[in-house]
Design a protein around this motif. Structure first.
Motif, PDB file in Angstrom:
ATOM      1  N   GLN A 105       0.793  -1.125   0.045  1.00  0.00           N
ATOM      2  CA  GLN A 105      -0.215   0.026  -0.059  1.00  0.00           C
ATOM      3  C   GLN A 105       0.890   1.289   0.010  1.00  0.00           C
ATOM      4  OE1 GLN A 105      -2.096  -1.407   3.320  1.00  0.00           O
ATOM      5  NE2 GLN A 105      -4.054  -1.378   2.364  1.00  0.00           N
ATOM      6  N   HIS A 106       1.952   1.208   0.696  1.00  0.00           N
ATOM      7  CA  HIS A 106       2.824   2.369   0.749  1.00  0.00           C
ATOM      8  C   HIS A 106       3.565   2.605  -0.453  1.00  0.00           C
ATOM      9  CE1 HIS A 106       2.643   2.460   5.677  1.00  0.00           C
ATOM     10  NE2 HIS A 106       1.663   2.982   4.992  1.00  0.00           N
ATOM     11  N   GLN A 107       3.564   1.818  -1.301  1.00  0.00           N
ATOM     12  CA  GLN A 107       4.202   1.697  -2.499  1.00  0.00           C
ATOM     13  C   GLN A 107       3.252   1.680  -3.610  1.00  0.00           C
ATOM     14  OE1 GLN A 107       7.928  -1.152  -2.733  1.00  0.00           O
ATOM     15  NE2 GLN A 107       6.950  -1.871  -0.925  1.00  0.00           N
ATOM     16  N   LEU A 156      -6.415   4.992  11.385  1.00  0.00           N
ATOM     17  CA  LEU A 156      -5.319   5.353  10.368  1.00  0.00           C
ATOM     18  C   LEU A 156      -5.606   4.816   8.813  1.00  0.00           C
ATOM     19  CD1 LEU A 156      -2.497   4.443  12.736  1.00  0.00           C
ATOM     20  CD2 LEU A 156      -3.547   6.668  12.192  1.00  0.00           C
ATOM     21  N   GLN A 157      -5.820   5.656   7.804  1.00  0.00           N
ATOM     22  CA  GLN A 157      -6.119   5.509   6.788  1.00  0.00           C
ATOM     23  C   GLN A 157      -5.093   5.157   5.640  1.00  0.00           C
ATOM     24  OE1 GLN A 157      -9.116   7.997   4.868  1.00  0.00           O
ATOM     25  NE2 GLN A 157      -7.888   7.985   3.061  1.00  0.00           N
ATOM     26  N   PRO A 158      -4.959   4.099   4.962  1.00  0.00           N
ATOM     27  CA  PRO A 158      -3.810   3.654   4.074  1.00  0.00           C
ATOM     28  C   PRO A 158      -4.021   4.428   2.944  1.00  0.00           C
ATOM     29  CG  PRO A 158      -5.502   2.093   3.940  1.00  0.00           C
ATOM     30  CD  PRO A 158      -6.099   2.915   5.086  1.00  0.00           C
ATOM     31  N   ARG A 159      -2.911   4.829   2.245  1.00  0.00           N
ATOM     32  CA  ARG A 159      -2.729   5.662   1.011  1.00  0.00           C
ATOM     33  C   ARG A 159      -4.013   4.908   0.031  1.00  0.00           C
ATOM     34  NH1 ARG A 159       3.468   6.728   0.237  1.00  0.00           N
ATOM     35  NH2 ARG A 159       3.901   7.546   2.354  1.00  0.00           N
ATOM     36  N   VAL A 160      -3.705   3.684  -0.375  1.00  0.00           N
ATOM     37  CA  VAL A 160      -4.702   3.064  -1.059  1.00  0.00           C
ATOM     38  C   VAL A 160      -5.344   1.726  -0.379  1.00  0.00           C
ATOM     39  CG1 VAL A 160      -3.515   3.705  -3.379  1.00  0.00           C
ATOM     40  CG2 VAL A 160      -2.812   1.639  -2.081  1.00  0.00           C
ATOM     41  N   TYR A 161      -6.265   1.054  -1.023  1.00  0.00           N
ATOM     42  CA  TYR A 161      -6.801   0.006  -0.455  1.00  0.00           C
ATOM     43  C   TYR A 161      -6.723  -1.190  -1.479  1.00  0.00           C
ATOM     44  CZ  TYR A 161     -10.379  -2.937   1.481  1.00  0.00           C
ATOM     45  OH  TYR A 161     -11.308  -3.907   2.074  1.00  0.00           O
TER      46      TYR A 161
END
Length: 226
Positions: free
Chosen positions: A70-72, A114-119
């Motif tokens: 997700q962070h990538q 805490l919301q991830p950048r993408v799902y």
């Protein structure tokens, strides 16, 4: 942590030997941290299409392990219809004008965790080639994955090694003996399916955090031992 441990051949050592120089090295390590090809598999077609044999689909990106997909940037944009594992109980998020700017498509911000950048929900595959040290040939190899969230299945050179399911302990796989020296191609499948009766009830196979619990699970953090 992803490790490969090459254990000494018990037939190669003398149990009665007293000289430590006559006993083979107990184990040694080969670090696999770095770039792995990654393919998301939300429709669970990878095993049917034998990605472990044919390779991941063309265009599959490389990701850094250890790390979170997700962070990538791998996954779907977060939106109002994102099927979170937890429910948004406070419906004011959808109706209160104070939250209106954070319901816009390019500015989604959920205030309750805490919301991830993408799902992403479903399975993910990781694959790479590994150079096998010459002195590993004929020695038993063990593959260990830590921080898997939380099911995994491993293939090595098209051969399924096994499956594990745990959030609290490392997933360990008896690879057997590698021969000949050269390269091998491990394929790692992970998923966060937490209901065996309902395969749609999954979370991301990478980092997931919920406010108040303080726990997280991440993609395999790679290291290799011989």
């Amino acid at each position: 942590m992803l490790t490969v441990e090459s254990m000494p051949d018990p037939d190669a050592s003398d149990p009665d030997a007293t000289d430590p120089q006559t006993v083979p090295e107990a184990r040694s390590a080969l670090d696999l941290s770095g770039r792995w090809r990654c393919a998301l598999d939300p429709d669970a077609v990878g095993e049917l299409e034998q990605w472990f044999r044919t390779g991941l689909p063309e265009g599959s990106p490389a990701v850094a392990l250890p790390g979170s997909i997700q962070h990538q940037g791998l996954g779907d944009p977060v939106g109002l219809e994102t099927p979170w594992t937890g429910s948004i109980v406070d419906r004011s998020y959808f109706t209160d004008e104070r939250y209106a700017p954070y319901r816009e498509p390019d500015n989604i911000a959920v205030p309750f965790w805490l919301q991830p950048r993408v799902y992403f929900r479903g399975a993910a595959w990781f694959q790479r080639e590994v150079d096998v040290p010459a002195d590993w040939v004929g020695r038993d190899v063990v593959l260990s994955l830590e921080r898997v969230h939380w099911e995994s299945t491993v293939w090595v050179d098209e051969r399924q090694i096994g499956s594990e399911r745990s959030l609290t302990t490392a997933h360990r796989f008896d690879v057997g003996r590698l021969s000949p020296a050269g390269t091998c191609s491990p394929s790692v499948w992970t998923t966060a399916r937490w209901s065996t009766s309902d395969p749609t009830r999954t979370a991301s196979p990478t980092t997931r955090r919920a406010t108040g619990t303080g726990w997280s699970a991440r993609s395999p953090l790679p290291r290799c031992r011989r």
